[in-house]
Scaffold this motif. Sequence first.
Motif, PDB file in Angstrom:
ATOM      1  N   LEU A 109       7.941  35.229 -26.596  1.00  0.00           N
ATOM      2  CA  LEU A 109       7.837  35.137 -25.324  1.00  0.00           C
ATOM      3  C   LEU A 109       6.384  34.353 -25.169  1.00  0.00           C
ATOM      4  CD1 LEU A 109       8.532  38.389 -23.644  1.00  0.00           C
ATOM      5  CD2 LEU A 109       9.885  36.159 -23.285  1.00  0.00           C
ATOM      6  N   TYR A 110       5.653  34.005 -26.328  1.00  0.00           N
ATOM      7  CA  TYR A 110       4.391  33.551 -26.132  1.00  0.00           C
ATOM      8  C   TYR A 110       4.514  32.080 -25.977  1.00  0.00           C
ATOM      9  CZ  TYR A 110       1.726  37.976 -27.082  1.00  0.00           C
ATOM     10  OH  TYR A 110       1.289  39.162 -26.927  1.00  0.00           O
ATOM     11  N   PRO A 111       3.795  31.220 -25.202  1.00  0.00           N
ATOM     12  CA  PRO A 111       3.498  29.833 -25.361  1.00  0.00           C
ATOM     13  C   PRO A 111       2.568  29.600 -26.423  1.00  0.00           C
ATOM     14  CG  PRO A 111       2.124  30.676 -23.662  1.00  0.00           C
ATOM     15  CD  PRO A 111       2.828  31.906 -24.060  1.00  0.00           C
ATOM     16  N   LYS A 112       2.546  28.358 -27.097  1.00  0.00           N
ATOM     17  CA  LYS A 112       1.740  28.020 -27.859  1.00  0.00           C
ATOM     18  C   LYS A 112       0.352  27.451 -27.201  1.00  0.00           C
ATOM     19  CE  LYS A 112       3.591  27.135 -32.157  1.00  0.00           C
ATOM     20  NZ  LYS A 112       5.000  27.740 -31.842  1.00  0.00           N
ATOM     21  N   MET A 113       0.390  27.155 -26.107  1.00  0.00           N
ATOM     22  CA  MET A 113      -0.842  26.805 -25.193  1.00  0.00           C
ATOM     23  C   MET A 113      -0.543  27.257 -23.898  1.00  0.00           C
ATOM     24  SD  MET A 113      -2.715  23.017 -24.947  1.00  0.00           S
ATOM     25  CE  MET A 113      -1.483  22.483 -23.860  1.00  0.00           C
ATOM     26  N   TYR A 114      -1.536  27.440 -22.912  1.00  0.00           N
ATOM     27  CA  TYR A 114      -1.475  27.816 -21.481  1.00  0.00           C
ATOM     28  C   TYR A 114      -2.514  26.962 -20.818  1.00  0.00           C
ATOM     29  CZ  TYR A 114      -1.691  31.221 -17.666  1.00  0.00           C
ATOM     30  OH  TYR A 114      -1.711  31.610 -16.266  1.00  0.00           O
ATOM     31  N   VAL A 115      -2.006  26.369 -19.994  1.00  0.00           N
ATOM     32  CA  VAL A 115      -3.190  25.414 -19.385  1.00  0.00           C
ATOM     33  C   VAL A 115      -2.775  25.454 -17.835  1.00  0.00           C
ATOM     34  CG1 VAL A 115      -3.136  23.549 -21.179  1.00  0.00           C
ATOM     35  CG2 VAL A 115      -1.270  23.488 -19.228  1.00  0.00           C
ATOM     36  N   SER A 116      -3.833  25.040 -16.965  1.00  0.00           N
ATOM     37  CA  SER A 116      -3.909  25.330 -15.213  1.00  0.00           C
ATOM     38  C   SER A 116      -2.817  24.229 -14.710  1.00  0.00           C
ATOM     39  CB  SER A 116      -5.249  25.217 -14.750  1.00  0.00           C
ATOM     40  OG  SER A 116      -5.772  23.920 -14.896  1.00  0.00           O
ATOM     41  N   SER A 117      -2.649  22.933 -15.432  1.00  0.00           N
ATOM     42  CA  SER A 117      -1.683  22.207 -14.751  1.00  0.00           C
ATOM     43  C   SER A 117      -1.339  20.910 -15.771  1.00  0.00           C
ATOM     44  CB  SER A 117      -2.570  21.197 -13.564  1.00  0.00           C
ATOM     45  OG  SER A 117      -2.055  20.107 -13.419  1.00  0.00           O
ATOM     46  N   ILE A 118      -0.306  20.243 -15.511  1.00  0.00           N
ATOM     47  CA  ILE A 118       0.073  19.370 -16.519  1.00  0.00           C
ATOM     48  C   ILE A 118      -0.973  18.236 -16.684  1.00  0.00           C
ATOM     49  CG2 ILE A 118       2.530  19.714 -16.333  1.00  0.00           C
ATOM     50  CD1 ILE A 118       2.464  16.897 -15.065  1.00  0.00           C
ATOM     51  N   LEU A 119      -1.793  18.260 -15.814  1.00  0.00           N
ATOM     52  CA  LEU A 119      -2.812  17.147 -15.830  1.00  0.00           C
ATOM     53  C   LEU A 119      -3.810  17.220 -17.104  1.00  0.00           C
ATOM     54  CD1 LEU A 119      -3.975  17.083 -12.073  1.00  0.00           C
ATOM     55  CD2 LEU A 119      -2.226  15.432 -13.431  1.00  0.00           C
ATOM     56  N   GLU A 120      -3.742  18.540 -17.665  1.00  0.00           N
ATOM     57  CA  GLU A 120      -4.638  19.041 -18.589  1.00  0.00           C
ATOM     58  C   GLU A 120      -3.939  18.434 -20.118  1.00  0.00           C
ATOM     59  OE1 GLU A 120      -6.387  23.078 -19.011  1.00  0.00           O
ATOM     60  OE2 GLU A 120      -6.353  23.013 -16.777  1.00  0.00           O
ATOM     61  N   ILE A 121      -2.794  18.146 -19.984  1.00  0.00           N
ATOM     62  CA  ILE A 121      -1.896  17.768 -21.228  1.00  0.00           C
ATOM     63  C   ILE A 121      -2.150  16.428 -21.428  1.00  0.00           C
ATOM     64  CG2 ILE A 121       0.341  17.897 -22.390  1.00  0.00           C
ATOM     65  CD1 ILE A 121       1.123  19.981 -20.220  1.00  0.00           C
ATOM     66  N   LYS A 122      -3.297  16.062 -22.373  1.00  0.00           N
ATOM     67  CA  LYS A 122      -3.561  14.659 -22.369  1.00  0.00           C
ATOM     68  C   LYS A 122      -2.925  13.999 -23.733  1.00  0.00           C
ATOM     69  CE  LYS A 122      -7.419  15.047 -19.604  1.00  0.00           C
ATOM     70  NZ  LYS A 122      -7.133  14.729 -18.206  1.00  0.00           N
ATOM     71  N   PRO A 123      -2.650  12.759 -23.655  1.00  0.00           N
ATOM     72  CA  PRO A 123      -1.898  12.091 -24.667  1.00  0.00           C
ATOM     73  C   PRO A 123      -2.625  12.190 -26.254  1.00  0.00           C
ATOM     74  CG  PRO A 123      -2.212  10.570 -22.820  1.00  0.00           C
ATOM     75  CD  PRO A 123      -2.957  11.831 -22.487  1.00  0.00           C
ATOM     76  N   VAL A 174       2.265  26.344 -18.008  1.00  0.00           N
ATOM     77  CA  VAL A 174       1.381  25.839 -16.774  1.00  0.00           C
ATOM     78  C   VAL A 174       1.563  26.854 -15.685  1.00  0.00           C
ATOM     79  CG1 VAL A 174       1.631  23.434 -17.477  1.00  0.00           C
ATOM     80  CG2 VAL A 174       2.993  24.527 -15.651  1.00  0.00           C
ATOM     81  N   VAL A 175       0.234  27.085 -15.094  1.00  0.00           N
ATOM     82  CA  VAL A 175       0.142  27.865 -14.028  1.00  0.00           C
ATOM     83  C   VAL A 175       1.032  27.149 -12.883  1.00  0.00           C
ATOM     84  CG1 VAL A 175      -1.428  28.832 -12.152  1.00  0.00           C
ATOM     85  CG2 VAL A 175      -2.178  28.444 -14.373  1.00  0.00           C
TER      86      VAL A 175
END
Length: 174
Positions: free
Chosen positions: A5-19, A136-137
């Motif tokens: 159930l654990y994600p590898k990463m947790y961010v507030s928005s997809i905008l944080e997912i940088k190329p 993502v949140v």
Amino acid sequence: MLKILYPKMYVSSILEIKPCLLKEKGLKGIIFDLDNTIVRRDSVVFTPEIWKHLSELQREGFKMGIVSNNSRKRVGAVAGQMSLPAVPRAVKPLVRPFRRALKLLGTRPDETALVGDQIFTDILGGNLTGLYTILVVPMEGKDFWGTKLIGRPLEKIVLARIKKSAGVLHGKWD
Ligand SMILES: [Mg+2]
């Protein structure tokens, strides 16, 4: 607590997912959830920020697609705006729709990220498929009533554990 159930990463928005961060991880493909991940549940339109970000990811050469439990009509209306391949009525967390998306993208599970706002559909399904899962949140807007009633209270419990655990820290890549 089940690691599945654990994600590898947790961010507030997809905008944080940088190329550059995706490339660092060797990721070439991205499978997005639809509702409350890339569009609000009460909208079929991307915000200008999300549009810009998704366009940048596309320009950078990432293979992108959508896997959603929502209807063919709604998913098609959103995916069509960016010509993204999509798997609607997916019945996540089943693995099959994610495998179908991988075929459409032409990427392997270990080089593909899954980005979604729900642990029990997106993250669970993504982990079962062997994808790099990013939670993502949820965007603002109305949740599906079933999500509100069942999904979210359970998610709160899991999220509290995730935040406490050393394995996954907010915004950090492992
Ligand atoms: Mg969602």
